[in-house]
Every structure is written in structure tokens, then in C-alpha cells.
Design a protein around this motif. Structure first.
Motif, PDB file in Angstrom:
ATOM      1  N   PRO A  77       0.787  -1.237   0.000  1.00 14.33           N
ATOM      2  CA  PRO A  77       0.000   0.000   0.000  1.00 14.33           C
ATOM      3  C   PRO A  77       0.817   1.285   0.000  1.00 14.33           C
ATOM      4  N   ASP A  78       2.075   1.243   0.489  1.00 10.39           N
ATOM      5  CA  ASP A  78       2.803   2.500   0.681  1.00 10.39           C
ATOM      6  C   ASP A  78       4.309   2.255   0.689  1.00 10.39           C
ATOM      7  N   SER A  79       5.060   3.359   0.777  1.00 13.69           N
ATOM      8  CA  SER A  79       6.513   3.281   0.687  1.00 13.69           C
ATOM      9  C   SER A  79       7.128   2.566   1.890  1.00 13.69           C
ATOM     10  N   TRP A  80       6.589   2.799   3.095  1.00 12.42           N
ATOM     11  CA  TRP A  80       7.128   2.146   4.285  1.00 12.42           C
ATOM     12  C   TRP A  80       7.028   0.629   4.147  1.00 12.42           C
ATOM     13  N   THR A  81       5.871   0.156   3.673  1.00 10.17           N
ATOM     14  CA  THR A  81       5.691  -1.281   3.493  1.00 10.17           C
ATOM     15  C   THR A  81       6.594  -1.800   2.383  1.00 10.17           C
ATOM     16  N   ALA A  82       6.793  -1.013   1.331  1.00  8.55           N
ATOM     17  CA  ALA A  82       7.687  -1.415   0.246  1.00  8.55           C
ATOM     18  C   ALA A  82       9.091  -1.677   0.772  1.00  8.55           C
ATOM     19  N   VAL A  83       9.578  -0.797   1.642  1.00 11.33           N
ATOM     20  CA  VAL A  83      10.908  -0.957   2.225  1.00 11.33           C
ATOM     21  C   VAL A  83      10.972  -2.224   3.076  1.00 11.33           C
ATOM     22  N   THR A  84       9.973  -2.426   3.907  1.00  8.02           N
ATOM     23  CA  THR A  84       9.944  -3.610   4.777  1.00  8.02           C
ATOM     24  C   THR A  84       9.907  -4.897   3.961  1.00  8.02           C
ATOM     25  N   VAL A  85       9.038  -4.921   2.946  1.00  5.62           N
ATOM     26  CA  VAL A  85       8.900  -6.114   2.108  1.00  5.62           C
ATOM     27  C   VAL A  85      10.183  -6.359   1.317  1.00  5.62           C
ATOM     28  N   ALA A  86      10.807  -5.300   0.798  1.00  6.92           N
ATOM     29  CA  ALA A  86      12.036  -5.452   0.020  1.00  6.92           C
ATOM     30  C   ALA A  86      13.137  -6.080   0.864  1.00  6.92           C
ATOM     31  N   ARG A  87      13.290  -5.606   2.085  1.00  7.55           N
ATOM     32  CA  ARG A  87      14.314  -6.190   2.966  1.00  7.55           C
ATOM     33  C   ARG A  87      14.082  -7.686   3.157  1.00  7.55           C
ATOM     34  N   LYS A  88      12.835  -8.058   3.391  1.00 10.60           N
ATOM     35  CA  LYS A  88      12.513  -9.479   3.628  1.00 10.60           C
ATOM     36  C   LYS A  88      12.751 -10.306   2.366  1.00 10.60           C
ATOM     37  N   LEU A  89      12.386  -9.760   1.195  1.00  4.90           N
ATOM     38  CA  LEU A  89      12.595 -10.480  -0.053  1.00  4.90           C
ATOM     39  C   LEU A  89      14.081 -10.736  -0.295  1.00  4.90           C
ATOM     40  N   VAL A  90      14.910  -9.744  -0.005  1.00  3.81           N
ATOM     41  CA  VAL A  90      16.356  -9.926  -0.170  1.00  3.81           C
ATOM     42  C   VAL A  90      16.875 -10.943   0.835  1.00  3.81           C
ATOM     43  N   ASP A  91      16.393 -10.878   2.071  1.00  2.00           N
ATOM     44  CA  ASP A  91      16.782 -11.882   3.074  1.00  2.00           C
ATOM     45  C   ASP A  91      16.435 -13.287   2.598  1.00  2.00           C
ATOM     46  N   ASP A  92      15.327 -13.400   1.841  1.00  2.00           N
ATOM     47  CA  ASP A  92      14.860 -14.705   1.373  1.00  2.00           C
ATOM     48  C   ASP A  92      15.505 -15.136   0.057  1.00  2.00           C
ATOM     49  N   GLY A  93      16.426 -14.329  -0.475  1.00  2.00           N
ATOM     50  CA  GLY A  93      17.186 -14.762  -1.646  1.00  2.00           C
ATOM     51  C   GLY A  93      16.956 -14.018  -2.942  1.00  2.00           C
ATOM     52  N   ALA A  94      16.112 -13.002  -2.955  1.00  2.00           N
ATOM     53  CA  ALA A  94      15.925 -12.237  -4.197  1.00  2.00           C
ATOM     54  C   ALA A  94      17.245 -11.607  -4.617  1.00  2.00           C
ATOM     55  N   GLU A  95      17.555 -11.703  -5.901  1.00  2.81           N
ATOM     56  CA  GLU A  95      18.811 -11.172  -6.430  1.00  2.81           C
ATOM     57  C   GLU A  95      18.638  -9.788  -7.039  1.00  2.81           C
ATOM     58  N   VAL A  96      17.401  -9.389  -7.254  1.00  2.00           N
ATOM     59  CA  VAL A  96      17.111  -8.064  -7.799  1.00  2.00           C
ATOM     60  C   VAL A  96      15.723  -7.665  -7.327  1.00  2.00           C
ATOM     61  N   ILE A  97      15.542  -6.384  -7.039  1.00  2.77           N
ATOM     62  CA  ILE A  97      14.239  -5.839  -6.678  1.00  2.77           C
ATOM     63  C   ILE A  97      13.828  -4.866  -7.772  1.00  2.77           C
ATOM     64  N   GLU A  98      12.641  -5.078  -8.344  1.00 10.25           N
ATOM     65  CA  GLU A  98      12.139  -4.203  -9.401  1.00 10.25           C
ATOM     66  C   GLU A  98      10.878  -3.505  -8.894  1.00 10.25           C
ATOM     67  N   ILE A  99      10.873  -2.175  -9.005  1.00 11.27           N
ATOM     68  CA  ILE A  99       9.770  -1.362  -8.519  1.00 11.27           C
ATOM     69  C   ILE A  99       8.912  -0.943  -9.702  1.00 11.27           C
ATOM     70  N   CYS A 100       7.592  -1.060  -9.546  1.00 14.77           N
ATOM     71  CA  CYS A 100       6.682  -0.817 -10.671  1.00 14.77           C
ATOM     72  C   CYS A 100       6.686   0.644 -11.113  1.00 14.77           C
ATOM     73  N   GLY A 101       6.196   0.855 -12.318  1.00 11.75           N
ATOM     74  CA  GLY A 101       6.229   2.174 -12.938  1.00 11.75           C
ATOM     75  C   GLY A 101       5.235   3.167 -12.402  1.00 11.75           C
TER      76      GLY A 101
END
Length: 201
Positions: A132-156
């Protein structure tokens, strides 16, 4: 299910776009996600989708200028086409195995529920999450990287400020991209944004 007016294409060698596709609930909207093996297949899927009413297309997981150009040529101005862009000094030269795409700005989005994980036959996966928002985007991105994501792509549909905050949060652990709109698509992208905001006011 509401009419899908967005198409998100993911480049994945060996994929079959007829079967490797899913409709994702993004909160206030739905989008068709499809995995394609190359630029020619992406162009074909994009052209068919636009003929069916899709108004906006975003390209992820390794599209280069040549393959993105094939999609833009096939669409021929009938829809906006955005391409994941990385800052200078960022390299994604190696094949992407585990990628994550974050859709930001749907107020009712729940990242636990509005999520798709696509395992690929050749290994690796694509994870897409609506937040829903930027704060959640940051939190989710950190967790995705912790779980092995090699790249994070942010929508347009997301501001550069949000993408910058995500990049700062993950540091140099993985590259972070933001979908950009080439001049061919600026007017169509702006019209789509205005329509979306009017419908969700």
C-alpha cells in the motif's frame, strides 16, 4: 474478476507464455502477469493483449534495449510500455534467477495476500508483491532480499523517491530498478495514471 488493463511481462528463458501466466489481484486492480522466453514472444503477447484492451505494459527480469524495442514496435503507440531501468554503476549482467517485483500504491493491498510466487522449470523464481505504501515497500524489500531475491524491481506507478528508499534500505546487497517510461509512451502512461486515479478517488 474485473477487466485486466495492465500486462506485466517477465523475461525467462524456456518459459511458455501460453501457460506461464496468472492474473494477479493488486488490491484495487488486476493485472495479467506472463513469462516470455525472448523479445519476439514478448512482442507477440503484448500485441495480442493490446488488441484485447490492455492499456499499459511493464517489462521485467532482464529486458534489454533490443527486446524492449520489439515490444514497443509491436504495440505501435496503442499502449504505454515501461522498462525496468537501473542506475549507473548497477550491473545485472549475470542471468537473473530469483527476482522480486513490488507494486506500490494500491491502498488496500496486503503483501501477505496480494503476492504471486512463480517457480521456474530451470530453477529460480519470480515473486511479485503489491503493497500500500513506501514504508511497506521498504519492509517487504528487505525481507525479499533476506529470502534470496537477487534483484528488486519497482513498478512504474511508483515515485523515484520510493525506489530510492528501497535501494537505501537494501544497500549494495542487490540492484534495485524502477520502471521508466520512454518518450514513446509518456502520453499513454500519463493518460493511464489519470484514469486510474479518477477510478480510485
Amino acid at each position: 474478476m474485473s477487466e485486466s488493463v495492465e500486462l506485466f511481462l517477465f523475461l525467462e528463458p524456456g518459459s511458455d507464455p501460453e501457460n506461464d501466466r496468472v492474473v494477479q489481484d493488486l488490491g484495487e486492480a488486476e493485472a495479467l502477469l506472463a513469462w516470455v522466453p525472448d523479445g519476439a514472444a514478448a512482442a507477440r503477447v503484448a500485441s495480442e493483449a493490446v488488441a484485447a484492451g490492455v492499456k499499459l505494459i511493464e517489462l521485467y527480469r532482464g529486458f534489454d534495449l533490443a527486446s524492449a524495442g520489439q515490444v514497443i514496435d509491436a504495440v505501435d503507440g496503442r499502449a504505454a510500455v515501461g522498462v525496468a531501468a537501473f542506475g549507473f554503476g548497477t550491473s545485472t549482467a549475470h542471468p537473473i534467477r530469483d527476482s522480486a517485483t513490488i507494486f506500490v500504491g494500491h491502498p488496500s493491498a496486503d503483501p501477505a495476500r496480494h503476492r504471486v510466487v512463480r517457480e521456474h522449470r530451470g530453477g529460480g523464481k519470480t515473486t511479485t508483491v503489491s503493497v500500500p505504501d513506501s514504508w511497506t515497500a521498504v519492509t517487504v524489500a528487505r525481507k525479499l532480499v533476506d529470502d534470496g531475491a537477487e534483484v528488486i524491481e519497482i513498478c512504474g506507478g511508483t515515485s523515484l523517491g520510493v525506489a530510492r528508499a528501497v535501494a537505501a534500505a537494501v544497500g549494495d546487497r542487490v540492484p534495485v530498478s524502477l520502471v521508466a517510461w520512454p518518450v514513446d509512451s509518456i502520453e499513454r502512461a500519463a493518460a493511464f495514471k489519470a484514469e486510474f486515479e479518477a477510478e480510485n478517488a
